[in-house]
Enzyme design. Structure first.
Site, PDB file in Angstrom:
ATOM      1  N   SER A  25       0.930  -1.267  -0.110  1.00  0.00           N
ATOM      2  CA  SER A  25      -0.061  -0.097   0.364  1.00  0.00           C
ATOM      3  C   SER A  25       1.051   1.452  -0.305  1.00  0.00           C
ATOM      4  O   SER A  25       1.511   1.523   0.690  1.00  0.00           O
ATOM      5  CB  SER A  25      -0.496   0.428   1.122  1.00  0.00           C
ATOM      6  OG  SER A  25      -1.697  -0.759   1.368  1.00  0.00           O
ATOM      7  N   HIS A  56      -3.794   1.150  -4.294  1.00  0.00           N
ATOM      8  CA  HIS A  56      -2.706   0.313  -5.386  1.00  0.00           C
ATOM      9  C   HIS A  56      -2.756   0.540  -7.166  1.00  0.00           C
ATOM     10  O   HIS A  56      -3.607   0.524  -6.872  1.00  0.00           O
ATOM     11  CB  HIS A  56      -3.259  -1.033  -4.862  1.00  0.00           C
ATOM     12  CG  HIS A  56      -3.370  -1.334  -3.175  1.00  0.00           C
ATOM     13  ND1 HIS A  56      -1.753  -2.216  -3.116  1.00  0.00           N
ATOM     14  CD2 HIS A  56      -3.361  -0.942  -2.454  1.00  0.00           C
ATOM     15  CE1 HIS A  56      -1.717  -2.430  -2.176  1.00  0.00           C
ATOM     16  NE2 HIS A  56      -2.814  -1.935  -1.263  1.00  0.00           N
ATOM     17  N   HIS A  78      -5.575  -8.668  -3.095  1.00  0.00           N
ATOM     18  CA  HIS A  78      -5.568  -9.462  -1.893  1.00  0.00           C
ATOM     19  C   HIS A  78      -6.800 -10.580  -0.822  1.00  0.00           C
ATOM     20  O   HIS A  78      -7.839 -10.751  -1.832  1.00  0.00           O
ATOM     21  CB  HIS A  78      -5.751  -8.436  -0.592  1.00  0.00           C
ATOM     22  CG  HIS A  78      -5.050  -6.907  -0.443  1.00  0.00           C
ATOM     23  ND1 HIS A  78      -5.309  -6.214  -1.729  1.00  0.00           N
ATOM     24  CD2 HIS A  78      -3.722  -6.669   0.259  1.00  0.00           C
ATOM     25  CE1 HIS A  78      -3.981  -5.090  -0.991  1.00  0.00           C
ATOM     26  NE2 HIS A  78      -2.987  -6.476   0.146  1.00  0.00           N
ATOM     27  N   TYR A  80      -9.149 -10.488   0.736  1.00  0.00           N
ATOM     28  CA  TYR A  80      -9.866  -9.651   1.344  1.00  0.00           C
ATOM     29  C   TYR A  80     -10.989  -9.413   0.215  1.00  0.00           C
ATOM     30  O   TYR A  80     -11.811  -9.018   0.728  1.00  0.00           O
ATOM     31  CB  TYR A  80      -9.839  -8.826   2.590  1.00  0.00           C
ATOM     32  CG  TYR A  80      -9.259  -7.680   2.586  1.00  0.00           C
ATOM     33  CD1 TYR A  80      -9.494  -6.657   1.198  1.00  0.00           C
ATOM     34  CD2 TYR A  80      -7.917  -8.014   2.630  1.00  0.00           C
ATOM     35  CE1 TYR A  80      -8.577  -6.386   1.126  1.00  0.00           C
ATOM     36  CE2 TYR A  80      -7.445  -6.831   1.970  1.00  0.00           C
ATOM     37  CZ  TYR A  80      -7.717  -5.719   1.674  1.00  0.00           C
ATOM     38  OH  TYR A  80      -6.793  -4.607   1.279  1.00  0.00           O
ATOM     39  N   GLU A  81     -10.343  -8.917  -1.132  1.00  0.00           N
ATOM     40  CA  GLU A  81     -11.385  -8.719  -1.703  1.00  0.00           C
ATOM     41  C   GLU A  81     -12.224  -9.317  -2.304  1.00  0.00           C
ATOM     42  O   GLU A  81     -13.295  -8.756  -3.357  1.00  0.00           O
ATOM     43  CB  GLU A  81     -10.212  -8.047  -3.216  1.00  0.00           C
ATOM     44  CG  GLU A  81      -9.037  -7.396  -3.008  1.00  0.00           C
ATOM     45  CD  GLU A  81      -8.256  -6.876  -3.508  1.00  0.00           C
ATOM     46  OE1 GLU A  81      -9.504  -5.802  -4.356  1.00  0.00           O
ATOM     47  OE2 GLU A  81      -6.867  -6.632  -3.362  1.00  0.00           O
ATOM     48  N   ALA A 108       2.217  -2.394   4.532  1.00  0.00           N
ATOM     49  CA  ALA A 108       1.721  -1.644   5.487  1.00  0.00           C
ATOM     50  C   ALA A 108       1.472  -2.093   6.393  1.00  0.00           C
ATOM     51  O   ALA A 108       0.827  -3.343   5.948  1.00  0.00           O
ATOM     52  CB  ALA A 108       0.960  -0.792   4.819  1.00  0.00           C
ATOM     53  N   MET A 203      -2.607  -7.146   6.107  1.00  0.00           N
ATOM     54  CA  MET A 203      -3.821  -7.965   6.251  1.00  0.00           C
ATOM     55  C   MET A 203      -3.642  -8.705   4.208  1.00  0.00           C
ATOM     56  O   MET A 203      -3.749  -9.292   3.053  1.00  0.00           O
ATOM     57  CB  MET A 203      -4.568  -7.326   4.841  1.00  0.00           C
ATOM     58  CG  MET A 203      -5.553  -5.821   6.728  1.00  0.00           C
ATOM     59  SD  MET A 203      -7.052  -5.145   6.191  1.00  0.00           S
ATOM     60  CE  MET A 203      -7.232  -3.981   7.265  1.00  0.00           C
ATOM     61  N   SER A 204      -1.975  -9.013   4.291  1.00  0.00           N
ATOM     62  CA  SER A 204      -1.267  -9.595   2.996  1.00  0.00           C
ATOM     63  C   SER A 204       0.388 -10.556   3.639  1.00  0.00           C
ATOM     64  O   SER A 204       0.037 -10.869   4.066  1.00  0.00           O
ATOM     65  CB  SER A 204      -0.940  -8.258   2.249  1.00  0.00           C
ATOM     66  OG  SER A 204       0.158  -7.488   2.761  1.00  0.00           O
ATOM     67  N   ASN A 227       1.084   2.805  11.387  1.00  0.00           N
ATOM     68  CA  ASN A 227       0.290   3.214  12.482  1.00  0.00           C
ATOM     69  C   ASN A 227       0.399   2.074  13.616  1.00  0.00           C
ATOM     70  O   ASN A 227       0.560   1.344  13.403  1.00  0.00           O
ATOM     71  CB  ASN A 227      -0.978   3.305  11.958  1.00  0.00           C
ATOM     72  CG  ASN A 227      -1.894   1.698  11.322  1.00  0.00           C
ATOM     73  OD1 ASN A 227      -1.514   1.035  10.250  1.00  0.00           O
ATOM     74  ND2 ASN A 227      -2.090   0.800  12.570  1.00  0.00           N
ATOM     75  N   HIS A 239      -7.704   3.790   6.399  1.00  0.00           N
ATOM     76  CA  HIS A 239      -7.087   3.473   5.287  1.00  0.00           C
ATOM     77  C   HIS A 239      -6.232   4.247   5.141  1.00  0.00           C
ATOM     78  O   HIS A 239      -5.690   4.630   4.546  1.00  0.00           O
ATOM     79  CB  HIS A 239      -8.192   2.891   4.243  1.00  0.00           C
ATOM     80  CG  HIS A 239      -7.523   2.556   3.083  1.00  0.00           C
ATOM     81  ND1 HIS A 239      -6.855   1.460   2.609  1.00  0.00           N
ATOM     82  CD2 HIS A 239      -7.771   2.501   1.547  1.00  0.00           C
ATOM     83  CE1 HIS A 239      -6.207   1.353   1.429  1.00  0.00           C
ATOM     84  NE2 HIS A 239      -6.671   1.964   0.992  1.00  0.00           N
TER      85      HIS A 239
END
Ligand code: HPA
Length: 265
Positions: A25, A56, A78, A80-81, A108, A203-204, A227, A239
Site C-alpha cells: 500500500s 494500489h 488481497h 479479502y477482495e 503496510a 492483511m497481506s 500506525n 485506510h
C-alpha cells in the site's frame, strides 16, 4: 491461450531478472526508482489480479534497480477482495517460470509495540497465519505440504540488515501476523496478537510467502509501519492513514531496496 509468462518474456526482451519486488500500500513511489522501465499493466497479463482499491495500482515495472535487473510489481491482489487466498498464485507461478529466484514482499502494517513507531521499517523474521485461510488448499497431491520452518531466507535477511546499516536506516525485526481484513482489528484482537509474540499486523504478504515457498522461491519480507495497532495509545487505524504514512516511508524503502540490490545477495 496466451500465458502471462509469454507476454512478460516478449516485453522483457533480453532482460533476465532473478529478483522481483512486490510493493505494498502506497509504496508505489519505489517503482519510480526503476531505471528505464518497461511498464506492463496487470490487465495485459492473464491471471494477474487488477487491484480494485485505492493506494494500489496494478503494473509491472521491468528494468534495473542499482544496476540489478528486477521486476517491481506495483500492487497486489488481497484475499479479502474476493475471498480467494490464492489470488497471487498466477503472479508467483509466472515469476518462477520466468526465472525469478528471489521474491521481496513489502507491505503496510500496524505496529504492536509502542517502541516501533509509524514511519519505521521492519524486517519480517517469521509470521503467524491468523486468517483461517491457506492459499495451498486444493493443491494437487502432496504439493501443499510445504515446510514453513525457514520461510524467510536467512541470507536475504542478513543482506537487508547490511543494506539498512549502509543507508543508516533503522531496521526493526519481528513477527508479522496476518488478519484477513478488510476491517481493521479490535483492541482485544491487538492485545491477543501481542500476547502471541507478534510485532506487526497486516492483511497481506503471508499467503504470498506460502505460495512462493510452494514454488521454491527465496523470500524476504519488509513492513512499513503506518500506525499503531487499534487501541495502542488510543490508536484507531484507517485506510487513509495507511496510505499517507506509507507514502512518507516510501523514500526510506526505496533507499533500502536499492542498496540491497546493489549489494548482491
Ligand atoms: N491492521 C491491519 N492492516 C494494516 C494496519 C493495521 O493496523 N495498518 C496497515 N495495514
Amino acid at each position: 491461450m496466451i500465458r502471462a509468462v509469454d507476454i512478460l518474456r516478449q516485453r522483457l526482451g533480453t532482460l533476465r531478472p532473478e529478483t522481483a519486488i512486490v510493493l505494498g500500500s502506497s509504496l508505489g513511489p519505489v517503482a519510480e526508482a526503476v531505471a528505464s522501465p518497461v511498464r506492463i499493466p496487470y490487465r495485459d497479463l492473464p491471471g494477474f489480479p487488477v487491484p480494485g482499491i485505492s493506494g494500489h495500482s496494478g503494473e509491472v515495472f521491468a528494468g534495473h534497480l542499482a544496476d540489478r535487473p528486477v521486476l517491481v510489481l506495483r500492487g497486489r491482489g488481497h484475499p479479502y477482495e474476493r475471498g480467494d487466498a490464492a489470488v497471487m498464485r498466477p503472479v508467483i507461478e509466472a515469476l518462477q517460470v520466468l526465472g525469478v529466484t528471489t521474491l521481496i514482499l513489502t507491505n503496510a502494517a500496524g505496529s504492536l509495540t509502542s517502541a516501533m513507531r509509524p514511519g519505521s521499517l521492519m524486517l519480517i523474521t517469521d509470521h503467524i497465519n491468523f486468517s483461517g485461510m491457506n492459499p495451498l488448499v486444493g493443491e494437487e497431491g502432496d504439493k501443499g505440504f510445504v515446510p514453513m520452518t525457514a520461510a524467510y531466507d536467512a541470507k536475504l535477511g542478513e543482506a537487508m540488515r547490511r543494506a539498512a546499516q549502509a543507508e543508516q536506516i533503522r531496521l526493526h525485526e519481528g513477527v508479522y501476523v496476518w488478519f484477513s481484513g478488510p476491517s481493521f482489528e479490535t483492541p482485544a484482537e491487538i492485545r491477543m496478537a501481542q500476547s502471541w509474540g507478534a510485532h506487526a499486523v497486516g492483511m497481506s504478504t503471508v499467503p504470498e510467502v506460502i505460495m512462493a515457498r510452494r514454488f521454491g522461491l527465496r523470500v524476504a519480507g519488509l513492513s512499513v509501519i503506518t500506525n499503531l495497532g487499534a487501541g495502542i495509545e488510543g490508536a484507531s487505524p484507517s485506510h487513509e492513514e495507511t496510505k499517507s504514512e506509507g507514502m512518507k516511508a516510501a523514500g526510506d524503502m526505496t533507499r533500502l531496496l536499492s542498496r540491497f540490490c546493489a549489494g548482491g545477495i
